[in-house]
Design an enzyme around this catalytic site. Structure first.
Site, PDB file in Angstrom:
ATOM      1  N   LYS A 136      76.048  25.001 -59.807  1.00  0.00           N
ATOM      2  CA  LYS A 136      77.084  23.948 -59.884  1.00  0.00           C
ATOM      3  C   LYS A 136      76.555  22.771 -60.700  1.00  0.00           C
ATOM      4  O   LYS A 136      77.255  22.224 -61.558  1.00  0.00           O
ATOM      5  CB  LYS A 136      77.480  23.485 -58.478  1.00  0.00           C
ATOM      6  CG  LYS A 136      78.227  24.528 -57.666  1.00  0.00           C
ATOM      7  CD  LYS A 136      79.614  24.785 -58.227  1.00  0.00           C
ATOM      8  CE  LYS A 136      80.420  25.779 -57.431  1.00  0.00           C
ATOM      9  NZ  LYS A 136      81.604  26.269 -58.118  1.00  0.00           N
ATOM     10  N   TYR A 167      72.696  28.654 -55.790  1.00  0.00           N
ATOM     11  CA  TYR A 167      74.137  28.390 -55.881  1.00  0.00           C
ATOM     12  C   TYR A 167      74.375  26.926 -56.258  1.00  0.00           C
ATOM     13  O   TYR A 167      75.134  26.611 -57.178  1.00  0.00           O
ATOM     14  CB  TYR A 167      74.821  28.719 -54.542  1.00  0.00           C
ATOM     15  CG  TYR A 167      76.113  27.991 -54.330  1.00  0.00           C
ATOM     16  CD1 TYR A 167      77.263  28.375 -55.000  1.00  0.00           C
ATOM     17  CD2 TYR A 167      76.185  26.874 -53.483  1.00  0.00           C
ATOM     18  CE1 TYR A 167      78.446  27.681 -54.840  1.00  0.00           C
ATOM     19  CE2 TYR A 167      77.358  26.180 -53.316  1.00  0.00           C
ATOM     20  CZ  TYR A 167      78.490  26.576 -53.991  1.00  0.00           C
ATOM     21  OH  TYR A 167      79.649  25.876 -53.836  1.00  0.00           O
ATOM     22  N   SER A 199      80.750  20.856 -56.358  1.00  0.00           N
ATOM     23  CA  SER A 199      80.494  20.772 -54.918  1.00  0.00           C
ATOM     24  C   SER A 199      79.598  19.590 -54.600  1.00  0.00           C
ATOM     25  O   SER A 199      78.722  19.225 -55.395  1.00  0.00           O
ATOM     26  CB  SER A 199      79.797  22.068 -54.487  1.00  0.00           C
ATOM     27  OG  SER A 199      79.234  21.908 -53.217  1.00  0.00           O
TER      28      SER A 199
HETATM   29  N1  UFG Z   1      77.125  25.274 -38.699  1.00  0.00           N
HETATM   30  C1  UFG Z   1      76.792  25.700 -37.431  1.00  0.00           C
HETATM   31  N2  UFG Z   1      77.008  27.022 -37.138  1.00  0.00           N
HETATM   32  C2  UFG Z   1      77.551  27.895 -38.014  1.00  0.00           C
HETATM   33  C3  UFG Z   1      77.892  27.445 -39.308  1.00  0.00           C
HETATM   34  C4  UFG Z   1      77.652  26.116 -39.625  1.00  0.00           C
HETATM   35  O1  UFG Z   1      76.303  24.933 -36.605  1.00  0.00           O
HETATM   36  O2  UFG Z   1      77.710  29.079 -37.690  1.00  0.00           O
HETATM   37  C5  UFG Z   1      76.917  23.847 -39.044  1.00  0.00           C
HETATM   38  C6  UFG Z   1      75.929  23.599 -40.179  1.00  0.00           C
HETATM   39  O3  UFG Z   1      74.608  23.527 -39.673  1.00  0.00           O
HETATM   40  C7  UFG Z   1      76.444  22.277 -40.747  1.00  0.00           C
HETATM   41  C8  UFG Z   1      77.957  22.371 -40.536  1.00  0.00           C
HETATM   42  O4  UFG Z   1      78.148  23.328 -39.503  1.00  0.00           O
HETATM   43  O5  UFG Z   1      75.949  21.200 -40.006  1.00  0.00           O
HETATM   44  C9  UFG Z   1      78.725  22.817 -41.750  1.00  0.00           C
HETATM   45  O6  UFG Z   1      78.171  24.027 -42.249  1.00  0.00           O
HETATM   46  P1  UFG Z   1      78.928  24.918 -43.348  1.00  0.00           P
HETATM   47  O7  UFG Z   1      78.102  26.130 -43.578  1.00  0.00           O
HETATM   48  O8  UFG Z   1      80.355  25.116 -42.948  1.00  0.00           O
HETATM   49  O9  UFG Z   1      78.960  23.979 -44.642  1.00  0.00           O
HETATM   50  P2  UFG Z   1      77.751  23.297 -45.433  1.00  0.00           P
HETATM   51  O10 UFG Z   1      77.961  21.823 -45.341  1.00  0.00           O
HETATM   52  O11 UFG Z   1      76.443  23.818 -45.054  1.00  0.00           O
HETATM   53  O12 UFG Z   1      78.027  23.824 -46.903  1.00  0.00           O
HETATM   54  C10 UFG Z   1      79.272  23.660 -47.508  1.00  0.00           C
HETATM   55  C11 UFG Z   1      79.555  24.839 -48.418  1.00  0.00           C
HETATM   56  C12 UFG Z   1      78.660  24.831 -49.592  1.00  0.00           C
HETATM   57  C13 UFG Z   1      78.690  23.518 -50.256  1.00  0.00           C
HETATM   58  C14 UFG Z   1      78.415  22.411 -49.297  1.00  0.00           C
HETATM   59  C15 UFG Z   1      78.620  21.073 -49.959  1.00  0.00           C
HETATM   60  O13 UFG Z   1      79.361  26.049 -47.730  1.00  0.00           O
HETATM   61  O14 UFG Z   1      79.126  25.788 -50.505  1.00  0.00           O
HETATM   62  O15 UFG Z   1      79.304  22.476 -48.197  1.00  0.00           O
HETATM   63  O16 UFG Z   1      78.088  20.062 -49.208  1.00  0.00           O
HETATM   64  F1  UFG Z   1      77.792  23.499 -51.249  1.00  0.00           F
END
Ligand code: UFG
Length: 338
Positions: free
Chosen positions: A153, A149, A124
């Site tokens: 990785k 987590y 990831s």
């Molecule tokens: N976000 C919101 N509201 C939500 C969910 C997410 O505003 O309800 C925002 C987050 O703040 C972020 C973006 O949307 O800016 C993406 O969030 P995600 O949770 O979809 O994804 P992340 O980038 O935080 O994390 C993902 C995976 C992880 C992985 C990571 C790698 O969930 O497992 O990408 O960069 F490690």
């Protein structure tokens, strides 16, 4: 090639299984269904028209894994099995370290026992932590993860590198995924988060479908074009094809190679909301809330290395991602969840 998919009934594994068959390979699935369902395998069989050997085992269980290898003799493994919820990993770190690392050690030991020498690992972009420069190349410093987590990785990558360094016949490819979204165009397989989704796209889908009232946009004071977090969203079918390309690479190389799997383009949370509304003609209610702890401003890939060495690049666009996510949401909200 016959390819063992650990965690093959999950969101990404199920799409890889379909793409393996399209490319003339076959798959064997090992899954303990902790975060997936046998129905997904039935759906893969429906799409491919092929029967897929399925082993309901925990990959940590070396005896069960050895029995699988004895029977199936896979040529290669795509290792996807693992716990993956960031928040849960903070609350239950030992569970994450035990499960994710033990399963990898068992797998590497059994692969060595059976002379299976091709391994693709589902890593990831989280291993980059808060990137110092964008876009992120594979040379960027890894480590500095913000949760257990992410550390699993990172550690598994190092374990695999060590195993490959000690065994000159082993070929390992570490694929660092950016943000997988979307679903198979058939609407038969897709992401099925347990409970309320943590990730953006599944959350948007449930708001659009009326299952959740509104999306919380976590912060609008990031250093990005509209203040909301920017990520590199990649269609899961493109991601799956990246694994097929990596399999080809494994056949001609030994040692460990790392590849980013992303599109190279970053979109903000509000870009995603607007794109989803535009692509599907449905409203997505949202409100701005405080930042989510541990989130970073922006994260997107430099995918040039994968294009150069794997001959792979993402082809599907944001509209495809939004359309296929919504199609899956509509098909899967009838109780027959795959
Ligand atoms: N976000 C919101 N509201 C939500 C969910 C997410 O505003 O309800 C925002 C987050 O703040 C972020 C973006 O949307 O800016 C993406 O969030 P995600 O949770 O979809 O994804 P992340 O980038 O935080 O994390 C993902 C995976 C992880 C992985 C990571 C790698 O969930 O497992 O990408 O960069 F490690």
């Amino acid at each position: 090639m016959k390819v063992l998919l650990t965690g093959g009934a999950g969101y990404i594994g199920s799409h890889i299984a379909v793409e393996l068959y399209s490319a003339g390979h076959t798959a064997v699935i090992a899954d303990n269904f902790v975060n997936s369902s046998p129905e997904a395998v039935a759906r893969i069989e429906q799409i491919t028209g092929r029967r897929i050997p399925l082993y309901e085992i925990d990959v940590c269980d070396k005896t069960a894994l050895s029995e699988l290898f004895e029977k199936e003799r896979p040529d290669a493994v795509v290792h996807l099995a693992g716990l993956k919820a960031v928040g849960e990993s903070v609350a239950k770190p030992l569970l994450y370290y035990r499960n994710n690392i033990d399963s990898t050690l068992s797998l590497l030991e059994v692969m060595a026992e059976y002379g299976c020498e091709k391994l693709i690992f589902s890593s990831s972009a989280t291993v980059y932590g808060a990137p110092k420069t964008l876009p992120i190349t594979e040379e960027a410093e890894a480590g500095g993860c913000t949760n257990p987590y992410g550390w699993t990785k990172y550690m598994i990558e190092r374990i695999i590198e060590g195993a490959a360094a000690a065994n000159p016949k082993l070929s390992a490819v570490l694929l660092r995924y950016f943000n997988p979204v979307g679903a198979h165009s058939s609407g038969l397989i897709g992401e099925r988060p347990n409970g309320i989704p943590n990730n953006l796209m599944p959350y948007i889908c449930k708001v659009a479908g009326g299952e959740l009232a509104q999306l919380s946009v976590f912060g609008n004071d990031y250093n990005t074009h509209d203040g909301t977090g920017v990520r590199d969203y990649i269609h899961v079918v493109d991601l799956a094809k990246g694994h097929v390309a990596a399999l080809g690479y494994c056949s001609d190389h030994t040692g460990t190679e790392i590849f980013n799997l992303g599109t190279g383009t970053g979109y903000s949370v509000l870009d995603m909301v607007k794109a989803f509304e535009r692509a599907n003609g449905v409203p997505v209610a949202y409100r701005i809330t405080p930042r989510r702890p541990g989130d970073i401003d922006a994260c997107y890939a430099d995918p040039a290395k994968a294009e150069k060495l794997l001959g792979w690049k993402a082809e599907l666009n944001l509209d495809d991602m939004c359309r296929d996510s919504w199609n899956w949401q509509k098909n899967s909200s009838d109780g027959k969840k795959a």
